[in-house]
Design a protein around this motif. Structure first.
Motif, mmCIF file in Angstrom:
data_model
loop_
_atom_site.group_PDB
_atom_site.id
_atom_site.type_symbol
_atom_site.label_atom_id
_atom_site.label_comp_id
_atom_site.label_asym_id
_atom_site.label_seq_id
_atom_site.Cartn_x
_atom_site.Cartn_y
_atom_site.Cartn_z
ATOM 1 N N GLY A 104 -22.450 -14.236 -22.795
ATOM 2 C CA GLY A 104 -21.563 -13.290 -22.129
ATOM 3 C C GLY A 104 -20.820 -13.986 -21.010
ATOM 4 N N ALA A 114 -21.815 -8.651 -20.933
ATOM 5 C CA ALA A 114 -22.977 -8.686 -21.822
ATOM 6 C C ALA A 114 -24.289 -8.766 -21.048
ATOM 7 N N ALA A 164 -23.937 -12.727 -28.696
ATOM 8 C CA ALA A 164 -24.291 -11.644 -27.774
ATOM 9 C C ALA A 164 -25.653 -11.049 -28.103
ATOM 10 N N SER A 194 -18.693 -5.108 -21.821
ATOM 11 C CA SER A 194 -18.633 -5.881 -23.066
ATOM 12 C C SER A 194 -18.425 -7.352 -22.756
ATOM 13 N N ARG A 210 -13.575 -9.162 -26.703
ATOM 14 C CA ARG A 210 -14.777 -8.407 -26.326
ATOM 15 C C ARG A 210 -14.565 -6.902 -26.376
#
Lengths: 550, 596
Positions: free
Chosen positions: A205, A199, A59, A196, A354
Motif C-alpha cells: 500500500g 491499504a 494488497a 484504498s 487504487r
C-alpha cells in the motif's frame, strides 16, 4: 441466482447490473481486483487483467478470496477459463520479490531456479545486476523502478518488500473550518479513495493512482493523504494556475502556514516542507543539458510525492518517478487516457489504479453537477465550403473547426444562457481572437502572463467576468466553481481526454445544471472527430443530443 | 447364414486361409473350405475364446467398436472419416487386427459391423468421444453465433465466400470466446455453405449480400432444424470427415441429426445412442431474458437468445458469451439500412420495452438523416437534342425506363432494361444510337491525371450543384474552358483540355494552379540513354528513368516511381531489319544510383 448482479464473461469482462439491489456492495467487493472499463446507465463493465490481479495480491488478496467473491455475486457459473486465469496469474505473484540490502542496493529473490534463469535472460536484468549468488541477485537502488517495469512487462510480477521511506516529519492537520470560514470535511468517497491507496499501511500500500471525475475534489484526497502521512511532500502539477490552486487549498484546509508551502514554478522558486512544482520546471535543462530542478528535487528527502493530472506526466519525468520508488506516491487523474499509450508505465512507476468511481455515480449523489451534453451542427459558411473542398486532407479539419458560422451559434448560446457563468473553449487562436473581437470578452491563451491569467480566473470566480474565452491552457486543473456552461468551438482532433477535461470545467456542484456544447461543422471530418472525442464521456454514462441548425 | 459365415465368405481366399491357419493351426493342402469354416465358427463360439478376445481390446480398437456399436454398420471410409485417422496405414492395421479376430465382420454389402455372437458391453464406451464429451453441456449460443455471422457478413460484404472466411475469421474469433479457432472455422464454413444453399447469402454486384427475408426464414426454425440444415448443405464426405468435431461444435444433441442426415441411421440406432449417453441435453439456449440493454455508449447487451436476427444486421458483434454484446457503429447501421432496415425497425429492436436512450436515438436519427441525404443510382446517362428529349419523354412506353430527367436534354435511364429502351428508341426512328460509353473507356485518361498537391495530399472535387449540372453542356464547356485559361498555366492547360475532351472534367474545382500533366514522349532506336533523357525531359523531371516496354525485352526494373503510373508515354523500337514499332510505355522506373 437472478438477483445476483454480476455476469462473468469468458473474456474476463464482468458486467455489473446496476439495477440489482446489491450492485453497490458488489462493486466495492470486486474493485480491488478489477478495473472499471465503462459505466453507462444500466450495465457497468469491469475487466480482470494480470496487472489488476497482481495488485490485488500485493494488497493481500489471493486467488481463493477473489474466486469466492466472484462466486458470491455471479449470476452464472464462473467460466473455467476465468477461474484458471485467476489461479494461474495469482500463483505467479510472489515468486520474485525485492528485499532491502543497504542504502544503495537491494536484492531480487526468486523462489525457483527456473525463474532466476528466465529473468537473467532479460538483457536489462543482466546489464544492471551487480552480483548474483544462488539465492538472489543484487541491484543498485536507483534501478528499482526501471527493473520493476521491465519485469512486469516480461510477465513477472514483483512483490516489493522494500519498506517505503518516511521523509522529514511534517506537522499538519486538516481544519474542520477552513480559513475562508466554511465547514470542511472529507467526503465518504474521498476517504475511501485514500483508504484504498493506503491499504491500512501494509506492504503493497502507499502508492497508486486515484481516478475521480473532474470537479469531485481529487485535491482533497491528496490533502487528506498529506495530513495522514505527515511527511515532507512534493506535489507535481501541470501548470502554474494549478500550482497556485494547490497552495491556496493547502493553506485554506490544513494547518500548514504559507511559509511551509513552497512553490517551484517559472514565477517563484522556493522550497518548503510541502512544495508544489510544475512538470515543465522539472524537465527544463540549462545550457549544459543539465536538469537542475530535477536534480534538486531528487536530492530532497521527500516522503510523499503527488502527481496531479498523472495522465499528463511528461515522459522525461518517468525517470524521476523511477528514482522515487522508495517513497509514498499518489497519482490523481480523471481520465486515464494517454495519447502515447504509456498508461502502463505510469501505473508501474506511480502505482496501480487504487480507486475509480463512475462519474454517473457521483452525479447521482450530487457530488458533481448534473451535466447535459449537446452536439450542435452547423453547415460550413459559403466561403469556408469552397476552401474546405479544395484543401488537402490535413487542412480540412482546421477549416471545419474554424467555420465562421459557429460565431452566430456562440451568440445564440450566450443569449440562451444569459446570466450564467460561461466558458468558451477553443483550439485555434485566430478563431478565439475573432470571438473576442466580436463579443468583447477577455481571452486567456498560453502567451498571457500567469499573473494576468490568475487575475482573470479570479475575476471569473468572483462573478466580475461572466464569460471567459480560453485556449487549451484551461483544459486541465483550472478550478472555476461557478461555471455552468461550456461552449467548445474547436478541439484537438479526436482527443477523448480533452473532451472529458473540458466538460470537467463545469462539473463543480452548484445550484443549477451544467450544459456542455460542442459546435461541429456539418458534413465535414469534424463530425467524425467529434464522435471519437465523445467516446470516453459516453462510456461514463453521458449522452449527447445532436442538433442540426441552419 | 450367420454374420460370421458371411464375413468369412466376404474376405479373400488368402485372408481366409491365413485366418484359419492362425486360429486352427496349419492348414493342410488341399483344404476343405466347409470344414475350415465350421472350425472357425466353433472356434469363435468358444466361451474362453470370446472372453479372451474382448479382454485384449486396445483403446484404439475400442473406438472403432464403439462406433460400430452405435451405428450398427459403417463402410470402411465412413469409419475412417468418423475417427479422423490421418495415418491410413495405422487405421488399416487396427481394422485388420479386428477383422482377423472376428471382432469386426464384413456384411454382405462389404460394410463393417460387430460380431453379433459377442457381448461388447465391457469394451465399448463413450470414450470414443472422450475429448469432445468434455465440452458437452457447455454454453454454446449457437443461434446467436450464427446470427453474428450473418451480421458480420452483412456489414463486411466480402467479395466471395472464400474471402469471407479469410476476412472474417479473425474478428469473429475474438468475438466468440466460447469456441476455439478450429470449432469456429468448422462452424463458419458449415454456415456459409448452408446460407449459400438456402439463399440467405447471395452474390450480387461483386459482393456477398444478406437476404433479410431468407435470414428471417432461416432463423425462424428451431435449433435442431438449423443444425440439420448446416450439416445437410455440405458435401457428405467433408461432413463425415469432420463429424466428431461437428458433434462437439454443435454439442451433442446434434449427433442425432448427424446420424439422420449424414449417416441415414434409423431410429433404433438413435435410441442406442441415447442409451449410451451420446445424446445429451445441451444447456437451454433460450436463457433468461432478464437483461436487455441498449445504452448511450452504443452497446447492446442481452442475455437471452430469442432476439431477432435483424438486431445483428445493424450492429457489430463484440462478444458472444453468457451475455451477448453488440455495438452500434456508423458502418453497422449503414449495413442495416442497406439490408432494408428502417430507423423505426432499429429503434423497435433496440428498445423493446419502449423506454429509449436519448443519446442513442439521437445518434441513430442523425445517421438516418445522413443516409437519406444521398441517393446513388446505378443508371445510364442519356443526352440528346432538346427536341429529341421532348419526344422521348412523351413516349409512354419509355416512361418506365426513365429513372430521372436531369435537364431539358438529359435523362438517367435504367441500366437493367437497356436493351428494351434502346429498341424503343430505335423503333421511334433513331437508328443511329451510339453504344454506351463505359467508364473503362476513360481509364487511361483518368490514370493519366496525377493527383493534385504533393505527397499524398488529395483535393476532393466539388460536386456541381444541381443548377450547374443541368446547364447546357455547351455553355458549361465554355465556362470550364474559361476556367482553364484563367487558372492553369500553358503546360497544364493542355492537360485540362484533354480531360475536358474526354469528358472527365466536370467541375471548375478540378482546375487548380500548379497542377502538372505528363506529356507523351517518343523515342527511337535502342539508344537507351537517349530514351531515358528524352523521357526524362518530356516528363519534366530531372531524374533518370529506365523503361519497360510492352515487347517484354529490355526490362530494367529498379524502383517503381509512384505518381506517374499510367503516363501516356510511348517508345519507338527498331529491330535489326530496320522495322520500326511504336509501343506504349507501361511502366516507368527510377534508376538507383548504384546502377547508374
Amino acid at each position: 441466482m437472478s438477483d445476483r448482479p454480476l455476469v462473468i464473461q469468458s473474456d474476463r469482462t464482468l458486467l455489473l447490473d446496476m439495477h440489482s439491489p446489491c450492485c453497490d456492495e458488489c462493486r466495492d467487493a470486486i474493485i480491488p481486483f478489477c478495473e472499471l472499463v465503462r459505466s453507462p446507465e444500466h450495465l457497468h463493465t469491469y475487466s480482470i487483467s494480470a496487472l489488476a490481479l497482481w495488485n490485488a495480491c500485493s494488497a493481500g488478496l489471493d486467488a481463493g478470496t477473489i474466486l469466492s467473491t466472484l462466486e458470491r455475486y455471479s449470476r452464472y457459473e464462473i467460466p473455467q477459463t476465468v477461474s484458471y486465469f485467476i489461479q494461474d496469474t495469482c500463483s505467479r505473484y510472489g515468486v520474485i520479490s525485492l528485499t532491502p540490502d543497504d542504502e544503495e542496493t537491494f536484492f531480487v529473490t526468486c523462489k525457483s531456479e527456473i525463474y532466476r534463469k528466465r529473468i537473467l535472460s532479460i538483457p536489462f536484468v543482466r546489464d544492471n545486476c551487480l552480483d548474483a549468488d544462488d539465492d538472489s541477485l543484487r541491484f543498485p537502488l536507483n534501478r528499482r523502478g526501471d527493473l520493476k517495469l521491465v519485469l512486469i512487462s516480461n510477465g513477472f510480477p514483483v512483490e516489493d518488500l522494500i519498506p517505503l521511506r518516511k521523509g522529514e516529519a511534517l506537522s499538519v492537520e486538516l481544519r474542520t473550518r477552513t480559513l475562508s470560514g466554511k465547514d470542511f470535511s472529507v467526503r465518504d468517497y474521498q476517504m475511501k479513495a485514500f483508504e484504498s491507496f493506503w491499504a491500512g499501511g501494509r506492504p503493497g500500500g502507499g502508492y497508486g493512482v486515484i481516478v475521480l471525475p473532474c470537479g469531485s475534489g481529487k485535491t482533497i484526497v491528496g490533502i487528506e493523504a498529506i495530513a495522514r502521512l505527515k511527511t515532507s511532500t512534493l506535489i507535481l502539477a501541470p501548470n502554474v494556475a494549478s500550482v497556485h490552486q494547490w497552495i491556496s487549498e493547502l493553506a485554506d484546509k490544513t494547518t500548514l502556514s504559507r511559509d511551509e508551502i513552497g512553490e517551484y514554478s517559472g514565477e517563484c522558486k522556493r522550497l518548503g516542507k510541502v512544495t508544489v512544482c510544475t512538470y515543465s520546471m522539472l524537465i527544463q535543462s540549462d545550457e549544459n543539458g543539465e536538469y537542475r530542478t530535477f536534480n534538486l528535487m531528487l536530492a530532497q528527502k521527500w516522503g510523499f510525492v503527488i502527481y496531479d493530472e498523472v495522465h499528463l506526466l511528461p515522459a522525461p519525468v518517468f525517470r524521476l518517478s523511477s528514482n522515487l520508488q522508495s517513497v509514498y506516491r499518489m497519482g490523481l487523474t480523471a481520465t486515464l487516457i494517454r495519447e502515447d499509450g504509456r498508461e502502463k508505465e505510469v501505473f508501474s512507476l506511480v502505482g496501480p489504479k487504487r480507486y475509480d468511481v463512475p462519474w454517473s455515480e457521483l452525479e447521482r449523489k450530487g457530488f458533481i453537477a448534473k451535466a447535459y451534453c449537446h452536439e450542435i451542427r452547423v453547415s460550413l459558411s459559403d466561403e469556408d465550403e469552397l476552401d474546405y473542398a479544395l484543401a488537402p486532407m490535413a487542412k480540412k479539419i482546421g477549416i471545419a473547426a474554424r467555420n465562421r458560422r459557429k460565431l452566430s451559434l456562440v451568440r445564440s448560446l450566450l443569449e440562451k444562457h444569459e446570466g450564467e457563468q460561461i466558458l468558451i473553449i477553443g483550439q485555434y487562436l485566430d478563431q478565439l481572437e475573432e470571438i473576442r473581437k466580436t463579443f468583447g470578452f477577455p481571452l486567456i491563451t498560453g502567451s498571457m502572463r500567469n499573473t494576468m491569467r490568475d487575475e482573470l480566473y479570479q475575476a471569473f470566480r468572483e462573478g466580475r467576468i461572466r464569460v471567459l474565452i480560453v485556449s487549451k491552457v484551461a483544459n486541465f486543473a483550472i478550478d472555476l466553481p461557478d461555471a455552468s456552461v461550456a461552449i467548445q468551438v474547436s478541439g484537438t482532433f479526436g482527443s477523448r481526454q480533452e473532451e472529458a477535461q473540458r466538460l470537467g470545467r463545469i462539473l463543480r456542484p452548484k445550484s443549477r445544471d451544467s450544459h456542455f456544447y460542442t459546435l461541429v461543422s456539418r458534413n465535414t471530418r469534424e463530425e467524425e472527430f467529434s464522435l471519437n472525442r465523445q467516446k470516453f464521456l459516453i462510456e461514463q454514462g453521458y449522452s449527447y443530443s445532436v442538433e442540426n441548425v441552419n | 447364414m450367420s454374420s460370421l459365415t458371411t464375413h468369412l465368405n466376404m474376405i479373400t481366399q488368402d485372408r481366409f486361409l491365413a485366418l484359419a491357419g492362425l486360429m486352427l493351426g496349419k492348414v493342410s493342402m488341399p483344404y476343405n473350405r466347409e470344414r475350415l469354416e465350421a472350425g472357425l465358427v466353433a472356434f469363435f463360439n468358444d466361451s474362453t475364446v470370446r472372453r479372451n478376445l474382448l479382454s485384449s481390446v486396445t483403446a484404439g480398437e475400442s473406438r472403432i467398436l464403439s462406433l460400430l456399436h452405435t451405428f450398427h454398420s459403417l463402410s470402411q471410409t465412413q469409419l475412417s472419416d468418423l475417427l479422423e485417422y490421418r495415418n491410413h496405414k495405422a487405421f488399416s492395421r487396427t481394422l485388420d487386427r479386428l477383422t482377423d479376430r472376428c471382432l469386426v465382420l464384413y456384411n454382405e454389402n462389404g460394410d463393417l459391423e460387430l460380431n453379433d455372437s459377442l457381448d461388447y458391453s465391457s469394451v465399448i464406451s463413450r470414450a470414443v468421444f472422450k475429448d469432445h464429451l468434455a465440452s458437452g453441456g457447455r454454453m454454446l449460443r449457437l443461434t446467436d453465433t450464427l446470427k453474428a455471422f450473418t451480421g458480420a457478413l452483412s456489414t463486411a460484404r466480402p467479395r466471395s465466400f472464400t474471402s469471407a472466411e479469410n476476412q472474417l475469421s479473425g474478428p469473429l474469433h475474438e468475438a466468440t470466446p466460447l469456441l476455439d479457432a478450429c470449432e469456429l472455422d468448422i462452424l463458419f464454413h458449415a454456415f456459409l455453405a448452408a446460407a449459400r444453399a438456402l439463399a440467405v447469402i447471395r452474390e450480387e454486384g461483386g459482393c456477398l449480400i444478406v437476404d433479410r427475408n431468407a435470414a428471417h426464414n432461416f432463423f425462424s426454425h428451431g435449433t435442431d432444424w438449423i443444425r440439420s440444415a448446416l450439416l445437410s448443405q455440405g458435401s457428405p464426405t467433408d461432413l463425415a470427415r469432420k463429424t466428431v468435431s461437428l458433434a462437439a461444435v454443435f454439442d451433442l444433441p446434434y449427433t442425432r441429426k448427424l446420424a439422420e442426415v449424414v449417416l441415414k441411421a434409423p431410429g433404433e440406432y438413435l435410441d442406442r445412442m441415447d442409451r449410451l449417453g451420446f445424446i445429451l441435453q445441451a444447456e437451454e439456449e433460450t436463457g433468461d431474458e432478464s437483461i436487455f440493454s441498449a445504452a448511450a455508449d452504443m452497446n447492446v447487451v442481452f442475455s437471452g437468445s430469442s432476439t431477432d436476427v435483424d438486431l445483428f444486421l445493424f450492429t457489430s458483434v463484440r462478444t458472444i458469451d453468457r451475455l451477448v454484446t453488440l455495438s452500434v457503429t456508423d458502418q453497422s447501421v449503414l449495413a442495416g439500412f442497406e439490408c432494408g432496415l428502417r430507423l423505426d425497425d432499429m429503434l423497435r429492436l433496440l428498445f423493446p420495452s419502449g423506454e429509449r436512450d436519448a443519446g442513442l436515438v439521437s445518434r441513430l436519427e442523425d445517421w438516418d438523416a445522413k443516409y437519406r441525404s444521398f441517393t446513388i443510382i446505378d443508371a445510364i446517362y442519356l443526352e440528346c437534342e432538346e427536341s429529341t428529349a421532348r419526344l422521348l419523354e412523351a413516349m409512354p412506353l419509355l416512361g418506365i425506363h426513365i429513372v430521372r430527367k436531369l435537364s431539358p436534354r438529359s435523362f438517367l435511364m435504367r441500366r437493367d432494361t437497356e436493351d428494351q429502351w434502346r429498341r424503343i428508341i430505335r423503333y421511334m426512328g433513331f437508328s443511329m444510337l451510339s453504344s454506351t460509353i463505359r467508364p473503362d473507356a476513360h481509364r487511361t485518361a483518368e490514370e493519366a491525371a496525377p493527383a493534385a498537391g504533393t505527397d499524398g495530399d488529395f483535393t476532393a472535387p466539388v460536386i456541381p450543384e444541381q443548377d450547374s449540372f443541368t446547364e447546357d453542356s455547351g455553355e458549361y464547356r465554355k465556362i470550364l474552358a474559361q476556367e482553364i485559361d484563367r487558372k492553369a498555366g500553358p503546360q497544364a492547360a493542355e492537360g485540362y483540355r484533354s480531360l475536358l475532351d474526354s469528358g472527365m472534367l466536370l467541375s471548375p474545382s478540378q482546375i487548380t494552379e500548379g497542377r502538372t500533366f505528363p506529356r507523351s514522349a517518343s523515342v527511337s532506336g535502342f539508344d537507351y540513354k537517349g530514351k531515358v533523357n528524352l523521357l526524362s525531359s518530356a516528363l519534366g523531371r530531372n531524374s533518370f528513368y529506365t523503361i519497360t516496354t510492352a515487347s517484354g525485352s529490355g526490362v530494367y526494373s529498379i524502383e517503381a516511381l509512384e505518381g506517374v503510373r499510367g503516363a501516356d508515354a510511348s517508345v519507338t523500337l527498331m529491330d535489326e531489319a530496320g522495322t520500326r514499332t511504336s509501343v506504349k510505355v507501361s511502366k516507368i522506373f527510377k534508376i538507383s544510383e548504384k546502377l547508374d
